[in-house]
Structure formats: structure tokens, C-alpha cells
Design a protein around this motif. Structure first.
Motif, PDB file in Angstrom:
ATOM      1  N   THR A 107       7.719 -60.402  -5.517  1.00 53.73           N
ATOM      2  CA  THR A 107       7.900 -59.529  -4.235  1.00 53.73           C
ATOM      3  C   THR A 107       7.080 -60.090  -2.989  1.00 53.73           C
ATOM      4  N   LYS A 108       6.442 -61.143  -3.214  1.00 59.95           N
ATOM      5  CA  LYS A 108       5.982 -61.865  -1.704  1.00 59.95           C
ATOM      6  C   LYS A 108       6.856 -62.935  -1.215  1.00 59.95           C
ATOM      7  N   LEU A 109       7.878 -63.134  -1.860  1.00 63.67           N
ATOM      8  CA  LEU A 109       8.831 -64.267  -1.194  1.00 63.67           C
ATOM      9  C   LEU A 109       9.411 -63.712  -0.099  1.00 63.67           C
ATOM     10  N   ARG A 110       9.333 -64.565   0.995  1.00 57.03           N
ATOM     11  CA  ARG A 110       9.999 -64.406   2.321  1.00 57.03           C
ATOM     12  C   ARG A 110      10.910 -65.471   2.597  1.00 57.03           C
ATOM     13  N   ALA A 111      12.149 -64.908   3.204  1.00 60.63           N
ATOM     14  CA  ALA A 111      13.041 -65.826   3.851  1.00 60.63           C
ATOM     15  C   ALA A 111      12.614 -66.211   5.044  1.00 60.63           C
ATOM     16  N   VAL A 112      12.996 -67.356   5.625  1.00 67.13           N
ATOM     17  CA  VAL A 112      12.719 -68.017   6.875  1.00 67.13           C
ATOM     18  C   VAL A 112      13.826 -68.393   7.595  1.00 67.13           C
ATOM     19  N   PHE A 113      14.821 -69.138   6.860  1.00 68.93           N
ATOM     20  CA  PHE A 113      16.281 -69.283   7.535  1.00 68.93           C
ATOM     21  C   PHE A 113      17.097 -69.959   6.360  1.00 68.93           C
ATOM     22  N   SER A 114      18.399 -70.290   6.725  1.00 68.20           N
ATOM     23  CA  SER A 114      19.097 -70.948   5.631  1.00 68.20           C
ATOM     24  C   SER A 114      19.445 -72.261   6.523  1.00 68.20           C
ATOM     25  N   ILE A 115      19.811 -73.271   5.425  1.00 69.18           N
ATOM     26  CA  ILE A 115      20.011 -74.428   5.855  1.00 69.18           C
ATOM     27  C   ILE A 115      21.453 -74.764   5.394  1.00 69.18           C
ATOM     28  N   HIS A 116      21.523 -76.297   5.219  1.00 66.86           N
ATOM     29  CA  HIS A 116      22.972 -76.711   4.824  1.00 66.86           C
ATOM     30  C   HIS A 116      23.595 -76.150   3.469  1.00 66.86           C
ATOM     31  N   PHE A 191      26.105 -85.899 -14.910  1.00 64.63           N
ATOM     32  CA  PHE A 191      25.133 -85.122 -14.470  1.00 64.63           C
ATOM     33  C   PHE A 191      25.316 -84.207 -13.562  1.00 64.63           C
ATOM     34  N   PHE A 192      24.666 -83.000 -13.475  1.00 63.13           N
ATOM     35  CA  PHE A 192      24.468 -81.980 -12.562  1.00 63.13           C
ATOM     36  C   PHE A 192      23.634 -82.134 -11.462  1.00 63.13           C
ATOM     37  N   TYR A 193      24.008 -81.794 -10.123  1.00 61.45           N
ATOM     38  CA  TYR A 193      23.327 -81.784  -9.214  1.00 61.45           C
ATOM     39  C   TYR A 193      23.677 -80.856  -8.066  1.00 61.45           C
ATOM     40  N   THR A 194      22.957 -79.669  -7.731  1.00 62.63           N
ATOM     41  CA  THR A 194      23.371 -78.911  -6.861  1.00 62.63           C
ATOM     42  C   THR A 194      22.713 -79.261  -5.607  1.00 62.63           C
ATOM     43  N   VAL A 195      23.613 -79.932  -4.590  1.00 65.25           N
ATOM     44  CA  VAL A 195      23.008 -80.682  -3.590  1.00 65.25           C
ATOM     45  C   VAL A 195      24.007 -80.742  -2.288  1.00 65.25           C
ATOM     46  N   GLY A 196      23.437 -80.996  -0.997  1.00 66.12           N
ATOM     47  CA  GLY A 196      23.996 -81.111   0.113  1.00 66.12           C
ATOM     48  C   GLY A 196      24.906 -82.566   0.264  1.00 66.12           C
ATOM     49  N   HIS A 197      25.902 -82.890   0.972  1.00 68.92           N
ATOM     50  CA  HIS A 197      26.463 -84.184   1.094  1.00 68.92           C
ATOM     51  C   HIS A 197      26.444 -84.623   2.326  1.00 68.92           C
ATOM     52  N   PRO A 290      23.122 -85.779   8.078  1.00 70.40           N
ATOM     53  CA  PRO A 290      24.516 -85.476   8.292  1.00 70.40           C
ATOM     54  C   PRO A 290      25.015 -84.311   7.516  1.00 70.40           C
ATOM     55  N   ALA A 291      24.214 -83.817   6.371  1.00 71.93           N
ATOM     56  CA  ALA A 291      24.560 -82.486   6.026  1.00 71.93           C
ATOM     57  C   ALA A 291      24.568 -81.377   6.884  1.00 71.93           C
ATOM     58  N   TYR A 292      23.646 -81.497   7.927  1.00 69.38           N
ATOM     59  CA  TYR A 292      23.478 -80.575   8.921  1.00 69.38           C
ATOM     60  C   TYR A 292      24.744 -80.170  10.073  1.00 69.38           C
ATOM     61  N   GLN A 293      25.636 -80.974   9.900  1.00 71.71           N
ATOM     62  CA  GLN A 293      26.716 -81.246  11.033  1.00 71.71           C
ATOM     63  C   GLN A 293      27.369 -79.793  10.962  1.00 71.71           C
ATOM     64  N   VAL A 294      27.485 -78.960   9.873  1.00 67.02           N
ATOM     65  CA  VAL A 294      28.057 -77.797   9.791  1.00 67.02           C
ATOM     66  C   VAL A 294      27.255 -76.543  10.395  1.00 67.02           C
ATOM     67  N   LEU A 295      26.069 -76.690  10.637  1.00 65.20           N
ATOM     68  CA  LEU A 295      25.087 -75.655  10.904  1.00 65.20           C
ATOM     69  C   LEU A 295      25.236 -75.185  12.386  1.00 65.20           C
ATOM     70  N   THR A 296      25.336 -73.923  12.574  1.00 60.55           N
ATOM     71  CA  THR A 296      25.165 -73.157  13.573  1.00 60.55           C
ATOM     72  C   THR A 296      23.737 -72.179  13.540  1.00 60.55           C
ATOM     73  N   LYS A 297      23.019 -71.913  14.817  1.00 58.24           N
ATOM     74  CA  LYS A 297      21.839 -71.041  14.607  1.00 58.24           C
ATOM     75  C   LYS A 297      22.188 -69.559  13.863  1.00 58.24           C
ATOM     76  N   GLU A 298      23.674 -69.160  14.137  1.00 57.67           N
ATOM     77  CA  GLU A 298      23.874 -67.884  13.403  1.00 57.67           C
ATOM     78  C   GLU A 298      23.991 -68.169  11.777  1.00 57.67           C
ATOM     79  N   SER A 299      24.546 -69.407  11.579  1.00 62.41           N
ATOM     80  CA  SER A 299      24.816 -69.424  10.055  1.00 62.41           C
ATOM     81  C   SER A 299      23.471 -69.800   9.426  1.00 62.41           C
ATOM     82  N   MET A 300      22.498 -70.001  10.266  1.00 62.27           N
ATOM     83  CA  MET A 300      21.092 -70.195   9.557  1.00 62.27           C
ATOM     84  C   MET A 300      20.424 -68.863   9.385  1.00 62.27           C
ATOM     85  N   LEU A 301      21.005 -67.614   9.518  1.00 63.22           N
ATOM     86  CA  LEU A 301      20.389 -66.543   9.541  1.00 63.22           C
ATOM     87  C   LEU A 301      21.161 -65.987   8.387  1.00 63.22           C
TER      88      LEU A 301
END
Ligand code: GLU
Length: 323
Positions: A107-116, A191-197, A290-301
Motif C-alpha cells: 500500500t505504500k507503493l506510489r506512481a511517479v510517471f510512465s516511461i517507454h 529467452f524471455f525479456y520484457t524490454v524496450g527497443h 531511442p526507446a523514448y522516441q514515442v514519449l509525450t508528456k501526456e503518455s507519461m501520465l
């Protein structure tokens, strides 16, 4: 009196009376992932933005390579880390007491922003004959170390595909940073890897002598997973980022988002400082990977499920990004 004043002036000029900027430096550590992933450079990118102003904020941000999302949640909750990069599915599960935290909501976990965005990426040796998830039976598969985010994604996919992890495959629990080498050495089939490209780990796997391919996740499994779990979304791996990979087109799969999290115990002004430096310098931040190319301020929320930390909320309101 005059003498005292003169002395005060001299001492102040010499920095004798410690002004606020000389107060003890505060440290905050960001938990990331393996050094060849995207979390590690992400921690570096965020710390770089904040540390430019370290004397103003009296804050120095450092980065630690870790076992990944699950490790980061637990270390933040234990007070060993102030921040961590965490998959959106893991954020949801931890806050709501599911999966690895079954019946124990964090319950103490807090969100700050989303990334890629992150894709559930399955890299296989081409000669193993694994083209889709259905070809994985009888193979040696690295599903990821226990602290990683990908391990749960692999289990969810196997459940959807009717593959029994105990009986149908030989599952390994290796760290992501070891996967490419193990695949090239012929010790694992995939192998499995959940990761940005793009990321260093997949580049390393593709650059070896053993030809590799991204394993396709058939639409019926993607549909089943996205309808059962709201945090999953269809995704694809852009093959153009990896020269030499065996696939002819982008590989279909499903994915999540990387998110930046903290604890309700972390001071408001520390979280505010981190958010302000990333968002006020957004264009510079976006150029750091380069994985941040798609980011917008709005998408990070978007894609956050734990409550927002008040320090983050304060910035978003000031910046007009939230009401
Ligand atoms: N998504 C992975 C995890 O949670 C880490 C990926 C990365 O390091 O970029 O363990």
C-alpha cells in the motif's frame, strides 16, 4: 559590535556560516535492471537530469543495476531504494496484492510517471525451430530470474498457450544480462525479456554467430491475455532495429509499460525535484534513449495504477498536466 559585524561579513564571505546549500547532501537511489536493458540507462538519464541541479536541490541521485521490476518493488518497500523502474503490470499487482504479492498489497507503493513501452520479447536460436509460442515444448527456455518482470509474463503466456512450465519445457531462471551469451553458447534455445527497443541485450544476441529470431505470439493468445489482464496490450517488435535477425517482418507479441515508482515514505520535495527536472527538460530527456522516441508528456501520465506520489501531483498540477 562593529568588530563583530565585520567578522560576520568576512566569515560569511568565506562561507563560514553554512548557507542552506551546504546542508548535508541527500541521496536517492534508483533501482533499474541489468546493464544491457533499457532500465539501467533510464536510471542514468533521470539521474543526469536531476544531478545537474544537485546543489540547488541538495540531492544526489544514484543508479543501481538490479534483478528488475519485482526486486525493485520489494527494495522500495523495504526502504533500501527510493525509486525504481517497474513494469506497469508489476505496479498493479504489487499495489493490489496479486501475483508475487498475493494477499499482501504493497500500500505504500506510489506512481511517479510512465516511461517507454516494453514488449514481451522472446529471442530464439533460429536452428531451434521455434517460430511461434506453440513450438516451445521440449525446449530449454530462460523465463528470467525471480526478481525480474519478464518471469510473470512468461508464466502468463504459457498458461494462455496451455504449456505446462514444469512438464513441457526446461525452464531456466537466468538474469537478462546473461541470456544473450547463453543463447549464443547453445546452452538455451530461447529467452524471455520484457524490454524496450532497441536494447543492448537483444543486439548482443543478434550479433552472434548463431542466427536468432523473434518468436511470434499468435493473435489468439494476445487476445486472451489482453482481455483477461487490463495492463497487457498488443505490441510488436520492430525488426528494423536489429540487423541480421531471421524474421522477415515485425514480430507480433504483447506488452506493458515501464513506470517510475517510489514509496509514500519518500519526501515530497525529492519526488517533486525529479519530476520537475525530467518534465521541464523533456526534449533533452527524450534524446537520452531511442526507446523514448514515442514519449509525450501526456503518455507519461498513463498506465499508472498505484496512487500518484504527492510530490509528482504537485508538479503535474502546476504544469497544467493534471487538474
Ligand atoms: N522489464 C524488465 C524487468 O522488469 C527489465 C527491462 C530493462 O531492464 O530494460 O525486469
Amino acid at each position: 559590535m562593529k568588530k563583530f559585524l565585520a567578522l560576520t561579513v568576512v566569515l560569511t564571505l568565506c562561507g563560514f556560516f553554512a548557507p542552506v546549500t551546504n546542508a548535508a547532501m541527500r541521496y536517492a537511489t534508483i533501482g533499474t535492471g541489468g546493464v544491457t536493458g533499457v532500465y539501467y540507462p533510464t536510471g542514468g538519464a533521470i539521474s543526469k537530469m536531476v544531478n545537474k541541479k544537485r546543489s540547488e536541490y541538495n540531492l544526489r541521485v544514484t543508479v543501481e543495476s538490479t534483478g528488475g521490476s519485482v526486486f525493485n518493488v520489494n527494495a522500495i518497500m523495504a526502504g533500501d531504494l527510493e525509486f525504481g523502474v517497474i513494469q506497469s503490470d508489476r505496479q498493479y499487482q504489487a499495489y493490489n496484492g496479486k501475483a508475487d504479492w498475493d494477499g499482501k498489497p504493497q500500500t505504500k507503493l506510489r506512481a511517479v510517471f510512465s516511461i517507454h513501452p516494453e514488449s514481451v520479447t522472446i529471442v530464439a536460436a533460429d536452428e531451434s525451430g521455434i517460430k511461434t509460442v506453440d513450438d516451445m515444448k521440449g525446449k530449454i527456455i530462460n523465463i528470467g530470474n525471480p526478481g525480474s518482470g519478464q518471469r510473470g509474463n512468461a508464466m502468463d503466456l504459457f498458461a494462455a498457450a496451455g504449456i505446462d512450465v514444469e512438464k513441457d519445457i526446461t525452464a531456466e531462471g537466468l538474469k537478462a544480462a546473461e541470456s544473450a551469451g547463453m543463447l549464443q553458447d547453445g546452452r538455451i534455445d530461447a529467452f524471455f525479456y520484457t524490454v524496450g527497443h532497441p536494447n543492448g541485450s537483444v543486439k548482443e544476441a543478434v550479433a552472434g554467430a548463431r542466427k536468432v529470431r523473434f518468436v511470434e505470439v499468435p493473435a489468439k493468445y494476445v487476445d486472451a491475455l489482453t482481455s483477461k489482464f487490463s495492463y497487457y496490450a498488443p505490441s510488436s517488435i520492430p525488426v528494423s532495429m536489429y540487423k541480421g535477425v531471421a524474421n522477415e517482418g515485425d514480430a507480433a507479441t504483447f506488452g506493458v509499460k515501464a513506470t517510475f515508482c517510489t514509496s509514500s515514505d519518500v519526501a515530497e520535495d525529492i519526488v517533486y525535484a525529479v519530476v520537475k527536472e525530467v518534465f521541464d527538460n523533456f526534449d533533452a530527456f527524450k534524446k537520452l534513449h531511442p526507446a523514448y522516441q514515442v514519449l509525450t508528456k501526456e503518455s507519461m501520465l498513463q498506465g499508472l495504477s498505484a496512487p500518484m506520489h504527492p510530490g509528482a501531483l504537485k508538479y503535474y498540477k502546476e504544469a497544467g498536466l493534471m487538474k
